[in-house]
Design a protein around this motif. Structure first.
Motif: not given
Length: 195
Positions: A119-131
């Motif tokens: 879930p943290m990866i998906l949340k970060g991915w929504a902001k951008g792959p670098s997150f």
């Protein structure tokens, strides 16, 4: 989260200490890097599965709440931690093989990645792959480095792991885990429409 996982008592922790005490820091360090290798398929599968249900906010909310509960449990275990026992028996090293088996057969990586990490990866991915990448790299940097230090400390002195400093560190990490749990719970309840 990575630092907490790296110094929390568990099967991999015990193996790092055991290998370091038995065979020296180098063998313990071999075990310490195992999660960076064995967790890749778990991360990919967890993230893929959760991304398929990503359009369903209730499902993501439920997963986030489950992750918050897991982090609460880990925080509780951190607060209750006593210095680990260091009883060891002599045997041949095979550190990497032992580490891979312990990590693959432990439920902890699966539970963490399905409920918290993906879930943290998906949340970060929504902001951008670098997150998303920064989350994974930061987590493993803290995890592996803390375990490398653990291997060095275990190899040099058994006494350092039995003091009050270890208990204090575990309680501090328990506070951090509880804070992460509250953040994840807030996100989960928001996705469920309850907040």
């Amino acid at each position: 989260m990575g630092l907490s996982a790296g110094v929390s008592p568990g099967p991999l922790f015990a193996l790092i200490v055991s290998q370091s005490v038995r065979h020296g820091a180098r063998e313990g360090m071999k075990v310490a890097i195992v999660p960076a290798l064995t967790d890749v398929p778990i991360i990919l599968a967890s993230t893929f599965l959760l991304s398929r249900i990503g359009d369903f906010k209730p499902a993501l909310g439920a997963v986030s709440v489950a992750g918050a509960l897991l982090l609460c449990m880990l925080a509780y275990e951190s607060f209750r931690s006593a210095p680990p026992g260091l009883e060891v028996a002599a045997d041949e090293p095979h550190s990497v093989r032992k580490g891979v088996l312990v990590n693959i057969l432990s439920p902890h990586p699966y539970l963490f990645w399905v409920t918290v990490g993906a879930p943290m990866i998906l949340k970060g991915w929504a902001k951008g792959p670098s997150f998303a990448l920064a989350f994974v790299l930061g987590l493993y940097l803290c995890l592996v480095c803390s375990q490398l230090v653990l291997a060095q400390v275990a190899a040099r002195s058994r006494r350092l792991l039995n003091g009050k400093g270890y208990v204090r560190l575990m309680r501090l990490l328990g506070v951090f885990l509880a804070a992460f749990a509250l953040m994840l719970l807030r996100d989960g309840l928001g996705l469920l429409g309850l907040l």
